[in-house]
Design a protein around this motif. Structure first.
Motif, PDB file in Angstrom:
ATOM      1  N   ARG A  67       0.837  -1.197   0.000  1.00 45.78           N
ATOM      2  CA  ARG A  67       0.000   0.000   0.000  1.00 45.78           C
ATOM      3  C   ARG A  67       0.870   1.245   0.000  1.00 45.78           C
ATOM      4  O   ARG A  67       1.872   1.339   0.733  1.00 45.78           O
TER       5      ARG A  67
ATOM      6  N   CYS B 201      -3.933   2.450  -1.028  1.00 42.51           N
ATOM      7  CA  CYS B 201      -3.230   3.432  -0.213  1.00 42.51           C
ATOM      8  C   CYS B 201      -3.909   3.677   1.117  1.00 42.51           C
ATOM      9  O   CYS B 201      -5.034   3.246   1.354  1.00 42.51           O
ATOM     10  N   THR B 202      -3.197   4.386   1.964  1.00 45.58           N
ATOM     11  CA  THR B 202      -3.724   4.774   3.271  1.00 45.58           C
ATOM     12  C   THR B 202      -4.570   6.040   3.119  1.00 45.58           C
ATOM     13  O   THR B 202      -4.489   6.735   2.108  1.00 45.58           O
ATOM     14  N   PRO B 203      -5.396   6.349   4.147  1.00 43.20           N
ATOM     15  CA  PRO B 203      -6.247   7.542   4.055  1.00 43.20           C
ATOM     16  C   PRO B 203      -5.465   8.856   3.992  1.00 43.20           C
ATOM     17  O   PRO B 203      -6.021   9.874   3.589  1.00 43.20           O
ATOM     18  N   ASP B 204      -4.209   8.856   4.379  1.00 44.22           N
ATOM     19  CA  ASP B 204      -3.460  10.126   4.347  1.00 44.22           C
ATOM     20  C   ASP B 204      -2.524  10.247   3.143  1.00 44.22           C
ATOM     21  O   ASP B 204      -1.775  11.223   3.045  1.00 44.22           O
ATOM     22  N   PHE B 205      -2.604   9.299   2.211  1.00 45.00           N
ATOM     23  CA  PHE B 205      -1.770   9.385   1.012  1.00 45.00           C
ATOM     24  C   PHE B 205      -2.355  10.409   0.042  1.00 45.00           C
ATOM     25  O   PHE B 205      -3.568  10.470  -0.132  1.00 45.00           O
ATOM     26  N   THR B 206      -1.513  11.225  -0.579  1.00 46.33           N
ATOM     27  CA  THR B 206      -2.032  12.284  -1.457  1.00 46.33           C
ATOM     28  C   THR B 206      -1.379  12.322  -2.844  1.00 46.33           C
ATOM     29  O   THR B 206      -1.767  13.122  -3.680  1.00 46.33           O
TER      30      THR B 206
ATOM     31  N   VAL C 242      -7.204   7.593  -8.452  1.00 48.69           N
ATOM     32  CA  VAL C 242      -7.903   7.617  -7.161  1.00 48.69           C
ATOM     33  C   VAL C 242      -7.342   6.549  -6.234  1.00 48.69           C
ATOM     34  O   VAL C 242      -6.610   5.655  -6.661  1.00 48.69           O
ATOM     35  N   GLY C 243      -7.712   6.628  -4.965  1.00 49.32           N
ATOM     36  CA  GLY C 243      -7.276   5.655  -3.986  1.00 49.32           C
ATOM     37  C   GLY C 243      -8.275   4.529  -3.802  1.00 49.32           C
ATOM     38  O   GLY C 243      -9.458   4.670  -4.125  1.00 49.32           O
ATOM     39  N   ALA C 244      -7.793   3.402  -3.277  1.00 47.48           N
ATOM     40  CA  ALA C 244      -8.644   2.266  -2.909  1.00 47.48           C
ATOM     41  C   ALA C 244      -8.041   1.660  -1.650  1.00 47.48           C
ATOM     42  O   ALA C 244      -6.820   1.674  -1.480  1.00 47.48           O
ATOM     43  N   PRO C 245      -8.887   1.132  -0.751  1.00 43.01           N
ATOM     44  CA  PRO C 245      -8.329   0.536   0.470  1.00 43.01           C
ATOM     45  C   PRO C 245      -7.533  -0.727   0.154  1.00 43.01           C
ATOM     46  O   PRO C 245      -6.555  -1.037   0.840  1.00 43.01           O
TER      47      PRO C 245
END
Lengths: 151, 151, 151
Positions: free
Chosen positions: C52, C98-103, C131-134
């Motif tokens: 991740r 990625c993690t919730p704080d990845f930008t 975009v992000g995904a868990p």
């Protein structure tokens, strides 16, 4: 009765009432020989199937929910254009509500993919993506959008 | 002045400067009668609107940000082809940065969907998906991509 | 040898064997002048690159994985239609685990975007979302889907 309705009957599959959009958009839109269908949620007995894969739901339950999304996609196709104008399923986009350690998104979205193959045979073989999401509308465990080809 | 620019003026809506891609791609691409537009982030006064739904941001703030994405989509359409070649909005794909327990993605993405209906009337009625993401580029709270039909 | 194969050779890029779908769908589908390609995972030496962003993987590692997805997309195009029928890359859809704080999703997906520009020049300039995904299938760190134009 067209071949797809006959196939559904022989498979003993009853399509649900097409769900109304839960917001300001439309369920399906034909353009340039393709029918775009909005992301569909899994409805069972009128209620959304909620939960997260890797947590409250197992893969088989997720696949069953994805199949419900697939049934709703087909219901939207029938309502929008009628099956006599449906040529094939081109693409499915599958989103799975899941935990960060869940890895079996493909088996979940297979619930929708297998349905297309079952109902449309060779014409049901589509491309797709299957990805995770932290959450989905109304707490749904899965959401599937689609593109179909018209004839 | 074409009807869409007139409509924007009567609604007192000023489109932003179209944002340059934040990486190696292009903002819009016409092919086969459709205009594909890259995912747009919400910009206010030149800065990205950041945060997560279900945490630091409420649904109304999220919807306002999605509207900003919609304005940027329209700005990209105008820059790429001019509104005189725009026929309709076919599809929006909406991603909402949110917590695992957030469930109101539809109300957030309505900020973009309602804008299309407001500016394009019946031609603004599109299909869409609305899903969650743990995070989005630059910490944005929402990202919306689109497909438009050309004339 | 067509120009794209020549370009790959001059860049010293060897495409991988096209991966078989990990479930019940097909890797590519041509319709209406476009080739839709299923979401591809990053394979290195036959194994999926897992992890991740914002956690176990850095942005450069993520971009290298996205480039592997891009190579697999090109391998699928060649297997499906041959490069002599490829006109351009229209769109990439990039999902980053990625993690919730990845930008920095854009820099990750640039691994795939830059490859298209490198191999296809001007014809490689596409629209995209990032975009992000868990989480993603098989624990992959990135997944990229695509639409190409045919000639």
């Amino acid at each position: 009765m067209n071949p797809i309705d006959q196939r559904l009957k022989s498979l003993n599959i009853a399509l649900p009432e097409p769900a109304a959009p839960v917001a300001s958009y439309r369920p399906a839109r034909a353009v340039g020989g393709l029918l775009y269908v909005s992301g569909q949620l899994p409805f069972r007995d009128g209620a959304v199937v909620t939960g997260r894969l890797g947590d409250s739901l197992g893969t088989e339950e997720g696949a069953a929910a994805a199949r419900l999304c697939g049934l709703m996609l087909l219901a939207q196709v029938r309502a929008a254009i009628g099956f006599e104008h449906l040529a094939s399923c081109v693409k499915l986009g599958g989103f799975v509500a899941c935990t960060p350690d869940f890895t079996d998104h493909p088996s979940v979205i297979n619930g929708a993919s297998d349905l297309m193959a079952e109902v449309l045979d060779e014409a049901g073989r589509h491309v797709r993506f299957a990805v995770g999401a932290p959450s989905l509308p109304l707490g749904a465990c899965v959401e599937v959008e689609a593109i179909f080809a018209l004839q």
